[in-house]
Design a protein around this motif. Structure first.
Motif, PDB file in Angstrom:
ATOM      1  N   ASP A   1      38.493 -39.743 -28.147  1.00 14.48           N
ATOM      2  CA  ASP A   1      37.433 -39.096 -27.365  1.00 14.48           C
ATOM      3  C   ASP A   1      36.199 -39.966 -27.200  1.00 14.48           C
ATOM      4  O   ASP A   1      35.289 -39.619 -26.446  1.00 14.48           O
ATOM      5  CB  ASP A   1      37.012 -37.782 -28.025  1.00 14.48           C
TER       6      ASP A   1
ATOM      7  N   SER B   1      31.499 -40.937 -24.470  1.00 13.95           N
ATOM      8  CA  SER B   1      32.724 -40.178 -24.253  1.00 13.95           C
ATOM      9  C   SER B   1      33.651 -40.944 -23.318  1.00 13.95           C
ATOM     10  O   SER B   1      33.201 -41.550 -22.336  1.00 13.95           O
ATOM     11  CB  SER B   1      32.406 -38.817 -23.629  1.00 13.95           C
ATOM     12  N   THR B   2      34.942 -40.897 -23.597  1.00 14.33           N
ATOM     13  CA  THR B   2      35.893 -41.581 -22.723  1.00 14.33           C
ATOM     14  C   THR B   2      36.035 -40.887 -21.374  1.00 14.33           C
ATOM     15  O   THR B   2      36.496 -41.483 -20.418  1.00 14.33           O
ATOM     16  CB  THR B   2      37.272 -41.652 -23.393  1.00 14.33           C
ATOM     17  N   GLY B   3      35.626 -39.642 -21.292  1.00 16.58           N
ATOM     18  CA  GLY B   3      35.821 -38.890 -20.047  1.00 16.58           C
ATOM     19  C   GLY B   3      34.783 -39.123 -18.977  1.00 16.58           C
ATOM     20  O   GLY B   3      34.852 -38.500 -17.912  1.00 16.58           O
ATOM     21  N   VAL B   4      33.803 -39.965 -19.245  1.00 17.41           N
ATOM     22  CA  VAL B   4      32.775 -40.231 -18.237  1.00 17.41           C
ATOM     23  C   VAL B   4      32.732 -41.721 -17.926  1.00 17.41           C
ATOM     24  O   VAL B   4      33.076 -42.554 -18.751  1.00 17.41           O
ATOM     25  CB  VAL B   4      31.382 -39.750 -18.689  1.00 17.41           C
TER      26      VAL B   4
ATOM     27  N   ARG C   1      33.312 -42.228 -11.980  1.00 20.47           N
ATOM     28  CA  ARG C   1      33.406 -40.781 -11.817  1.00 20.47           C
ATOM     29  C   ARG C   1      32.068 -40.207 -11.365  1.00 20.47           C
ATOM     30  O   ARG C   1      32.016 -39.238 -10.598  1.00 20.47           O
ATOM     31  CB  ARG C   1      33.865 -40.135 -13.114  1.00 20.47           C
TER      32      ARG C   1
END
Length: 227
Positions: free
Chosen positions: A133, A147-150, A154
Motif C-alpha cells: 500500500d 500511497s501506491t494508489g495515487v 491519475r
C-alpha cells in the motif's frame, strides 16, 4: 490554439540552483490553454505559484495525493500508511534528514518527504515490510513515502475530466521518476536534459537544454507549431 500543459515545478520551471526561473512569469500567464502545475511539493506551493502567475489554481500536489480544479479540492492519498512507515523508520534509528526545519512536511496531507541524506536502504526496507500500500519515490529532491494508489498521472486524468479536456490533448514536461505517470497519460511528453533515467526513458522527447531552458524551448516550439 496552443495545447493545455501539465508542468512539473522543481527541475522543470526552476534554475539549476532550485529557484523559480523568471521566464515562468513571462511565458505562462498568457498561455491560452489550461496549465496544470503537477508537483511533489505540498499543496500550498503550486497554489501560490498559480496565484502569482494570475492563473486558475489548477494543481496536482504531493505526487497526486491532492488535486485542486474548478475551486474544488480532492484529497486522494491516505496519509495513515505513509506516516506509519516513517514512524517505523524512526523507531529503527532513521532520521528524516531535515534537521530542525519543519516546513517540508508541515502542510503535507497525504505523504511524508525525507531528505536525500536519509538512509534510503532502511527506508525502502521498512516500506516493503509494510506491504503493497506504500511506495517510496525518489524525485531527485526528496524521498516521498506515499500511497501506491495515487500518482500525478491519475491526478491529470481527474483534472482533464473536470475541465472537459481529453488527457491526450495535454503536453507534459518534467524531469523525474514522479513524472513518468504524467507522461503516460498526456498525449505528448518532454523530459528536460537534467531528467533522471526513468523520466528520460518514458518521455516522447528528451530536449537538449536543462531546467527552464529546456521548458522554454518546448513552449516556444509549441507556439510556432500552432501559429
Amino acid at each position: 490554439m496552443v495545447p493545455p500543459l501539465a508542468l512539473d515545478i522543481d527541475g522543470t520551471l526552476t534554475t539549476a540552483s532550485g529557484r523559480i526561473d523568471a521566464r515562468v512569469f513571462e511565458l505562462l500567464p498568457e498561455w491560452d490553454a489550461p496549465v496544470v502545475l503537477a508537483t511533489g511539493k505540498a499543496f500550498p506551493y503550486p497554489v501560490a505559484l498559480a496565484h502569482f502567475l494570475g492563473r486558475a489554481e489548477t494543481v496536482i500536489a504531493e505526487n497526486g495525493g491532492v488535486v485542486h480544479v474548478d475551486d474544488e479540492t480532492a484529497v486522494l492519498g491516505d496519509s495513515a500508511a505513509p506516516r506509519a512507515v516513517v514512524e517505523a523508520f524512526r523507531e529503527r534509528g532513521g532520521d528524516l534528514g531535515w534537521g530542525g526545519r519543519d516546513t517540508v512536511n508541515r502542510w503535507r496531507e497525504t505523504e511524508v518527504a525525507l531528505s536525500l541524506d536519509a538512509d534510503e536502504a532502511l527506508l525502502r526496507e521498512v516500506a516493503a515490510a509494510a506491504g503493497g500500500d506504500v511506495e517510496v519515490v525518489d524525485t531527485g529532491y526528496a524521498f516521498h513515502v506515499k500511497s501506491t494508489g495515487v500518482s500525478k498521472g491519475r491526478g491529470l486524468e481527474r483534472v482533464a475530466e473536470a475541465l472537459g479536456v481529453e488527457p491526450d490533448k495535454f503536453v507534459a514536461i518534467g524531469d523525474s521518476e514522479n513524472d513518468v505517470s504524467t507522461f503516460a497519460v498526456a498525449g505528448e511528453s518532454y523530459a528536460v536534459a537534467n531528467a533522471d533515467a526513468a523520466a528520460r526513458e518514458a518521455a516522447d522527447v528528451v530536449v537538449e537544454e536543462p531546467y527552464m531552458d529546456g521548458t522554454a524551448g518546448v513552449l516556444a516550439d509549441l507556439r510556432k507549431r500552432t501559429a
